[in-house]
Write an enzyme that holds these catalytic residues in place. Structure first.
Site, PDB file in Angstrom:
ATOM      1  CB  CYS A   1      -0.930   0.013   1.214  1.00 55.43           C
ATOM      2  SG  CYS A   1      -2.205  -1.256   1.115  1.00 55.43           S
TER       3      CYS A   1
ATOM      4  CB  CYS B   1      -4.258  -0.797  -1.169  1.00 53.63           C
ATOM      5  SG  CYS B   1      -2.692  -1.624  -0.871  1.00 53.63           S
TER       6      CYS B   1
END
Ligand code: N1C
Length: 241
Positions: A82, A163
């Site tokens: 992420c 993400c």
């Protein structure tokens, strides 16, 4: 079948498959999985190479679909951490110079499948199981060819899997800094998942000496609108250091 001439491959307007395509694919796969990112050393490069060939051999390069590439996508799945996804549009060189220095950031070419395919061209033929090294359909002109379908498919997956805060490097020294017809503008922004991606940060880079401020341009405003409709926050930085 002895004595029968090999069927002639169809001739197209675009350049043919990159010479030594199968060997390059295999070599890049081993370099990436055994040398660059040994955490992926379990990947089976022979299988990956075979899945790549199976995606386009013996098929009309103008009738390629996402489905043709699914087995290849499954074999090359990979997690990008992420906050580490970097998109780019008309700024490939700068974006990749940046990820070379900032090794924890990932463009699509810094993932296995993007690394394997970067800069290559390929096509098969509906009436032969051979690779067409002579010519391939000219992208956009003759049809949506198999290489175009490939980049759409892998770019879609790359965006879906993103993400955290994501970044995009854009070219502020061209009129369409945000281009709706680019892969970034057509595929990637629409496949970001708002529940996983709260913010997209744009770095709008200009040529040295060009002091315009593209963050306030109308094309960037289009990008802002699309993202706001998709509930993704947008920030923009001109000439991020
Ligand atoms: O059309 P673009 O830029 O907006 O595509 C770039 C965008 C990036 O964020 C990547 O994640 O889409 C992804 N991508 C590639 O990684 C890629 N590598 C090589 C899309 N296309 C890619 N290519 C080839 O460059 C491909 O042939 C495609 O048509 C061009 C797009 O480059 P662009 O117009 O500068």
């Amino acid at each position: 079948l002895w004595g029968l001439p090999a069927p002639k491959l169809k001739e197209w307007d675009g350049k043919g498959t990159t010479p030594n395509f199968p060997e390059i694919v295999l070599g890049r796969c081993y370099t990436y999985t055994k040398v660059l990112r040994p955490e992926l050393s379990h990947k089976d490069c022979r299988k990956i190479g075979k899945a790549f060939m199976d995606a386009f051999l013996s098929k009309d390069p103008c009738s390629s679909t996402e489905r043709d590439y699914q087995p290849l996508l499954e074999l090359t799945n990979q997690t990008v951490p992420c906050n580490k996804t970097l998109f780019w549009s008309k700024s490939s060189e700068l974006a990749h110079q940046y990820t070379t220095v900032q090794q924890e950031m990932f463009t699509l070419e810094n993932t296995l499948l993007g690394y394997i395919a970067d800069g290559l061209n390929w096509c098969g033929d509906a009436d032969s199981s051979e690779i067409n090294y002579g010519s391939c359909p000219k992208m956009g002109k003759q049809c949506n060819d198999t290489v175009f379908v490939f980049w759409n498919t892998v770019s879609q997956r790359f965006a879906e899997n993103a993400c955290g805060v994501v970044q995009v490097v854009l070219n502020g020294s061209i009129s369409n800094t945000f281009n709706k017809n680019s892969t970034f503008g057509r595929v990637e922004i629409y496949n970001l998942r708002p529940e996983k991606v709260p913010t997209l940060q744009a770095w709008v880079m200009h040529d040295i000496g060009d002091r315009s401020v593209a963050c306030s341009s109308s094309s960037i405003n289009d990008l802002k609108l699309i993202l706001s409709n998709r509930n993704i926050k947008f920030t923009c930085h001109d000439n991020y250091r």
